[in-house]
Design an enzyme around this catalytic site. Structure first.
Site, PDB file in Angstrom:
ATOM      1  N   ARG A   1      -1.169 -12.928  -0.595  1.00 47.90           N
ATOM      2  CA  ARG A   1      -0.874 -13.643  -1.840  1.00 47.90           C
ATOM      3  C   ARG A   1      -1.873 -14.746  -2.129  1.00 47.90           C
ATOM      4  O   ARG A   1      -1.741 -15.429  -3.149  1.00 47.90           O
ATOM      5  CB  ARG A   1       0.500 -14.303  -1.766  1.00 47.90           C
ATOM      6  CG  ARG A   1       1.616 -13.319  -1.790  1.00 47.90           C
ATOM      7  CD  ARG A   1       2.915 -14.023  -2.073  1.00 47.90           C
ATOM      8  NE  ARG A   1       3.966 -13.195  -1.536  1.00 47.90           N
ATOM      9  CZ  ARG A   1       5.178 -13.088  -2.072  1.00 47.90           C
ATOM     10  NH1 ARG A   1       5.491 -13.764  -3.135  1.00 47.90           N
ATOM     11  NH2 ARG A   1       6.066 -12.303  -1.527  1.00 47.90           N
TER      12      ARG A   1
ATOM     13  N   ARG B   1      20.404 -15.182  -3.129  1.00 48.10           N
ATOM     14  CA  ARG B   1      19.206 -15.717  -2.465  1.00 48.10           C
ATOM     15  C   ARG B   1      19.011 -17.162  -2.888  1.00 48.10           C
ATOM     16  O   ARG B   1      19.077 -17.482  -4.069  1.00 48.10           O
ATOM     17  CB  ARG B   1      17.989 -14.889  -2.886  1.00 48.10           C
ATOM     18  CG  ARG B   1      17.450 -14.063  -1.755  1.00 48.10           C
ATOM     19  CD  ARG B   1      16.329 -13.179  -2.224  1.00 48.10           C
ATOM     20  NE  ARG B   1      15.123 -13.941  -2.555  1.00 48.10           N
ATOM     21  CZ  ARG B   1      13.940 -13.371  -2.741  1.00 48.10           C
ATOM     22  NH1 ARG B   1      13.814 -12.063  -2.639  1.00 48.10           N
ATOM     23  NH2 ARG B   1      12.893 -14.103  -3.034  1.00 48.10           N
TER      24      ARG B   1
ATOM     25  N   LYS C   1       8.901  -5.076  -6.331  1.00 44.77           N
ATOM     26  CA  LYS C   1       8.089  -4.685  -5.179  1.00 44.77           C
ATOM     27  C   LYS C   1       8.947  -4.150  -4.041  1.00 44.77           C
ATOM     28  O   LYS C   1       8.671  -3.094  -3.494  1.00 44.77           O
ATOM     29  CB  LYS C   1       7.279  -5.874  -4.643  1.00 44.77           C
ATOM     30  CG  LYS C   1       6.245  -6.416  -5.596  1.00 44.77           C
ATOM     31  CD  LYS C   1       5.427  -7.540  -4.935  1.00 44.77           C
ATOM     32  CE  LYS C   1       6.251  -8.770  -4.558  1.00 44.77           C
ATOM     33  NZ  LYS C   1       6.736  -9.569  -5.691  1.00 44.77           N
TER      34      LYS C   1
ATOM     35  N   ARG D   1       8.085 -20.227  -8.769  1.00 44.85           N
ATOM     36  CA  ARG D   1       7.496 -19.059  -8.100  1.00 44.85           C
ATOM     37  C   ARG D   1       6.539 -18.325  -9.047  1.00 44.85           C
ATOM     38  O   ARG D   1       5.499 -17.842  -8.631  1.00 44.85           O
ATOM     39  CB  ARG D   1       8.600 -18.119  -7.608  1.00 44.85           C
ATOM     40  CG  ARG D   1       9.215 -18.598  -6.280  1.00 44.85           C
ATOM     41  CD  ARG D   1      10.625 -18.130  -6.070  1.00 44.85           C
ATOM     42  NE  ARG D   1      10.779 -16.690  -6.078  1.00 44.85           N
ATOM     43  CZ  ARG D   1      11.946 -16.067  -6.331  1.00 44.85           C
ATOM     44  NH1 ARG D   1      13.024 -16.763  -6.577  1.00 44.85           N
ATOM     45  NH2 ARG D   1      12.011 -14.775  -6.303  1.00 44.85           N
TER      46      ARG D   1
ATOM     47  N   ARG E   1      19.913 -11.030 -10.024  1.00 42.54           N
ATOM     48  CA  ARG E   1      19.920 -10.851  -8.573  1.00 42.54           C
ATOM     49  C   ARG E   1      20.598 -12.042  -7.888  1.00 42.54           C
ATOM     50  O   ARG E   1      21.278 -11.879  -6.877  1.00 42.54           O
ATOM     51  CB  ARG E   1      18.480 -10.689  -8.064  1.00 42.54           C
ATOM     52  CG  ARG E   1      18.406 -10.426  -6.569  1.00 42.54           C
ATOM     53  CD  ARG E   1      17.001 -10.064  -6.136  1.00 42.54           C
ATOM     54  NE  ARG E   1      16.134 -11.226  -6.054  1.00 42.54           N
ATOM     55  CZ  ARG E   1      14.832 -11.165  -5.797  1.00 42.54           C
ATOM     56  NH1 ARG E   1      14.241 -10.004  -5.626  1.00 42.54           N
ATOM     57  NH2 ARG E   1      14.113 -12.260  -5.720  1.00 42.54           N
TER      58      ARG E   1
HETATM   59  P1  ADP Z   1       9.343 -12.931  -4.548  1.00 43.99           P
HETATM   60  O1  ADP Z   1      10.324 -11.976  -5.168  1.00 43.99           O
HETATM   61  O2  ADP Z   1       9.455 -14.304  -5.115  1.00 43.99           O
HETATM   62  O3  ADP Z   1       7.957 -12.419  -4.592  1.00 43.99           O
HETATM   63  P2  ADP Z   1       9.596 -12.571  -1.628  1.00 43.99           P
HETATM   64  O4  ADP Z   1      10.895 -12.118  -1.125  1.00 43.99           O
HETATM   65  O5  ADP Z   1       8.479 -11.602  -1.588  1.00 43.99           O
HETATM   66  O6  ADP Z   1       9.864 -13.122  -3.099  1.00 43.99           O
HETATM   67  O7  ADP Z   1       9.163 -13.917  -0.870  1.00 43.99           O
HETATM   68  C1  ADP Z   1      10.034 -15.008  -0.803  1.00 43.99           C
HETATM   69  C2  ADP Z   1       9.281 -16.259  -0.356  1.00 43.99           C
HETATM   70  O8  ADP Z   1       8.703 -16.039   0.942  1.00 43.99           O
HETATM   71  C3  ADP Z   1       8.102 -16.689  -1.230  1.00 43.99           C
HETATM   72  O9  ADP Z   1       8.495 -17.435  -2.363  1.00 43.99           O
HETATM   73  C4  ADP Z   1       7.298 -17.522  -0.220  1.00 43.99           C
HETATM   74  O10 ADP Z   1       7.864 -18.789  -0.004  1.00 43.99           O
HETATM   75  C5  ADP Z   1       7.461 -16.729   1.062  1.00 43.99           C
HETATM   76  N1  ADP Z   1       6.352 -15.745   1.204  1.00 43.99           N
HETATM   77  C6  ADP Z   1       6.463 -14.400   1.154  1.00 43.99           C
HETATM   78  N2  ADP Z   1       5.270 -13.818   1.319  1.00 43.99           N
HETATM   79  C7  ADP Z   1       4.361 -14.816   1.456  1.00 43.99           C
HETATM   80  C8  ADP Z   1       2.957 -14.879   1.639  1.00 43.99           C
HETATM   81  N3  ADP Z   1       2.204 -13.773   1.715  1.00 43.99           N
HETATM   82  N4  ADP Z   1       2.374 -16.089   1.755  1.00 43.99           N
HETATM   83  C9  ADP Z   1       3.093 -17.206   1.689  1.00 43.99           C
HETATM   84  N5  ADP Z   1       4.415 -17.230   1.508  1.00 43.99           N
HETATM   85  C10 ADP Z   1       5.061 -16.058   1.388  1.00 43.99           C
END
Ligand code: ADP
Length: 191
Positions: A88, A133, A13, A144, A127
């Site tokens: 989400r 990370r 994404k 996740r 990654r």
């Molecule tokens: P991923 O690659 O796991 O989708 P992101 O970088 O998009 O990771 O997000 C990392 C973390 O940030 C998520 O695991 C969550 O804890 C938090 N997060 C991101 N977006 C949201 C959201 N819309 N609602 C709740 N938590 C979120």
């Protein structure tokens, strides 16, 4: 254009969001990036978000919704935006509907990137080696994925029912996927 980019963790994404946003001249708004920035700066928001992120859980809706609302209110998001990682949960879908309706606009499309789950684990572990990370450990990655399946996958049907869903195969080279996403969005614009 007001776009959402969805897909499981590791689907690419963030990578695709940058290209698509650039193509349309709109900001890519990544909730994950905003949270990480706050964590690294040690803000109050970052302190709250960190424990959830490190456990692979979602940050509570009220915190996330407020953060997105503030970001969408910034002047650069006035002509449009691409949301990466939001909404989400079903509650976030409702909140976003309200935010967009308030501005008198509508959502144009929801792009969902699909990918094979085992390939995703491989990508995320790779990654972890390069980016370090704190949520890219195998246990947290699996959590996740579970949280995504439970809380976010149902959103795909919601947007499909609204006729907004654009499904794109996220496997293959980065620029192949970018071409697929851009071609799919071109079809949306022309329809
Ligand atoms: P991923 O690659 O796991 O989708 P992101 O970088 O998009 O990771 O997000 C990392 C973390 O940030 C998520 O695991 C969550 O804890 C938090 N997060 C991101 N977006 C949201 C959201 N819309 N609602 C709740 N938590 C979120």
């Amino acid at each position: 254009m007001r776009l959402i980019l969805m897909g499981p963790p590791g689907a690419g994404k963030g990578t695709q969001a940058k290209f698509v946003a650039e193509r349309y001249g709109i900001p890519a708004i990544s909730t994950g990036d905003i949270f990480r920035k706050n964590v690294s700066e040690g803000t109050e928001l970052g302190v709250k978000a960190k424990e959830y992120m490190d456990a692979g859980e979602y940050v509570p809706d009220e915190i996330t919704n407020l953060m997105v609302r503030n970001r969408i209110d910034e002047p650069d998001a006035e002509p449009g935006f691409l949301l990466d990682g939001y909404p989400r949960t079903l509650q976030q879908v409702e909140e976003l509907d309200g935010m967009i309706k308030y501005t008198g606009h509508r959502l144009d499309a929801v792009v969902c990137l699909s990918a094979d789950p085992e390939e995703l684990v491989k990508r995320l572990l790779a990654r972890a080696q390069t980016d370090g990370r704190s949520d890219d450990t195998e246990d947290v990655i699996r959590r996740r994925q579970e949280v995504y399946a439970e809380q976010t996958e149902p959103l795909i049907e919601v947007y499909r029912d609204r006729g907004l869903l654009v499904e794109v195969d996220g496997m293959g080279e980065v620029d192949e996927v970018t071409q697929r996403v851009l071609a799919a969005l071109q079809d949306v614009r022309e329809s």
